[in-house]
Design a protein around this motif. Structure first.
Motif, PDB file in Angstrom:
ATOM      1  N   LEU A 264      -1.225  12.202 -10.409  1.00 59.65           N
ATOM      2  CA  LEU A 264      -1.299  10.785 -10.048  1.00 59.65           C
ATOM      3  C   LEU A 264      -1.392  10.615  -8.539  1.00 59.65           C
ATOM      4  O   LEU A 264      -2.175   9.795  -8.048  1.00 59.65           O
ATOM      5  CB  LEU A 264      -0.081  10.044 -10.598  1.00 59.65           C
ATOM      6  N   LEU A 265      -0.648  11.402  -7.790  1.00 54.83           N
ATOM      7  CA  LEU A 265      -0.715  11.337  -6.332  1.00 54.83           C
ATOM      8  C   LEU A 265      -2.088  11.761  -5.824  1.00 54.83           C
ATOM      9  O   LEU A 265      -2.663  11.112  -4.940  1.00 54.83           O
ATOM     10  CB  LEU A 265       0.376  12.206  -5.712  1.00 54.83           C
TER      11      LEU A 265
ATOM     12  N   MET B   6       0.817  -1.199   0.000  1.00 52.24           N
ATOM     13  CA  MET B   6       0.000   0.000   0.000  1.00 52.24           C
ATOM     14  C   MET B   6       0.860   1.262   0.000  1.00 52.24           C
ATOM     15  O   MET B   6       0.495   2.245  -0.614  1.00 52.24           O
ATOM     16  CB  MET B   6      -0.919  -0.043   1.218  1.00 52.24           C
ATOM     17  N   ILE B   7       1.984   1.213   0.697  1.00 49.66           N
ATOM     18  CA  ILE B   7       2.857   2.386   0.745  1.00 49.66           C
ATOM     19  C   ILE B   7       3.498   2.658  -0.612  1.00 49.66           C
ATOM     20  O   ILE B   7       3.856   3.794  -0.919  1.00 49.66           O
ATOM     21  CB  ILE B   7       3.916   2.233   1.854  1.00 49.66           C
ATOM     22  N   PHE B   8       3.595   1.614  -1.464  1.00 51.56           N
ATOM     23  CA  PHE B   8       4.156   1.772  -2.801  1.00 51.56           C
ATOM     24  C   PHE B   8       3.344   2.764  -3.625  1.00 51.56           C
ATOM     25  O   PHE B   8       3.898   3.505  -4.436  1.00 51.56           O
ATOM     26  CB  PHE B   8       4.214   0.413  -3.502  1.00 51.56           C
ATOM     27  N   PHE B   9       2.029   2.788  -3.407  1.00 49.24           N
ATOM     28  CA  PHE B   9       1.171   3.686  -4.167  1.00 49.24           C
ATOM     29  C   PHE B   9       1.431   5.150  -3.842  1.00 49.24           C
ATOM     30  O   PHE B   9       1.132   6.022  -4.649  1.00 49.24           O
ATOM     31  CB  PHE B   9      -0.303   3.365  -3.930  1.00 49.24           C
ATOM     32  N   TYR B  10       1.969   5.439  -2.668  1.00 50.36           N
ATOM     33  CA  TYR B  10       2.303   6.826  -2.318  1.00 50.36           C
ATOM     34  C   TYR B  10       3.760   7.148  -2.627  1.00 50.36           C
ATOM     35  O   TYR B  10       4.085   8.299  -2.875  1.00 50.36           O
ATOM     36  CB  TYR B  10       2.019   7.081  -0.845  1.00 50.36           C
ATOM     37  N   VAL B  11       4.620   6.158  -2.592  1.00 54.18           N
ATOM     38  CA  VAL B  11       6.042   6.388  -2.845  1.00 54.18           C
ATOM     39  C   VAL B  11       6.308   6.557  -4.338  1.00 54.18           C
ATOM     40  O   VAL B  11       7.129   7.389  -4.746  1.00 54.18           O
ATOM     41  CB  VAL B  11       6.887   5.230  -2.253  1.00 54.18           C
ATOM     42  N   PHE B  12       5.598   5.828  -5.180  1.00 55.97           N
ATOM     43  CA  PHE B  12       5.826   5.883  -6.616  1.00 55.97           C
ATOM     44  C   PHE B  12       5.570   7.274  -7.206  1.00 55.97           C
ATOM     45  O   PHE B  12       6.428   7.787  -7.941  1.00 55.97           O
ATOM     46  CB  PHE B  12       4.973   4.817  -7.316  1.00 55.97           C
ATOM     47  N   PRO B  13       4.450   7.943  -6.902  1.00 58.88           N
ATOM     48  CA  PRO B  13       4.288   9.318  -7.431  1.00 58.88           C
ATOM     49  C   PRO B  13       5.308  10.301  -6.870  1.00 58.88           C
ATOM     50  O   PRO B  13       5.739  11.213  -7.582  1.00 58.88           O
ATOM     51  CB  PRO B  13       2.876   9.717  -7.019  1.00 58.88           C
TER      52      PRO B  13
END
Length: 96
Positions: free
Chosen positions: A42-43, A1-8
């Motif tokens: 995206l974020l 789940m944290i990947f979705f915030y780290v990627f943007p």
């Protein structure tokens, strides 16, 4: 789940780094600025999807980013017409 915030955020940092390092041509700067805007969009979309919020803020953000892009393109066209190239070094505030 944290990947979705780290990627943007990673995309934002890469776009900002390109914006800082490619300062010779105005077109490169505008393209990297649009890349940064898309990473922020995206974020915003990921946050609104995970929290179940309305997406009106993302629509307003897209409208303002389109306006920013068209203004940047207009400035670049004016600069190419008046100075002959899109090099930032050829543009000076002191010239008439």
């Amino acid at each position: 789940m944290i990947f979705f915030y780290v990627f943007p955020m990673f995309l934002f940092l890469v776009g900002f780094w390109i914006y800082i390092s490619k300062r010779k041509h105005l077109m490169n700067m505008l393209i990297s600025l649009e890349y940064v805007v898309l990473s922020v969009f995206l974020l915003i979309m990921m946050v609104t999807f995970t929290m179940g919020l309305e997406m009106y803020l993302s629509l307003i953000f897209l409208i303002s980013s389109v306006c920013e892009g068209s203004l940047g393109l207009g400035i670049m066209v004016g600069m190419v017409r008046s100075h002959g190239s899109d090099y930032i070094s050829s543009f000076s505030v002191l010239q008439c």
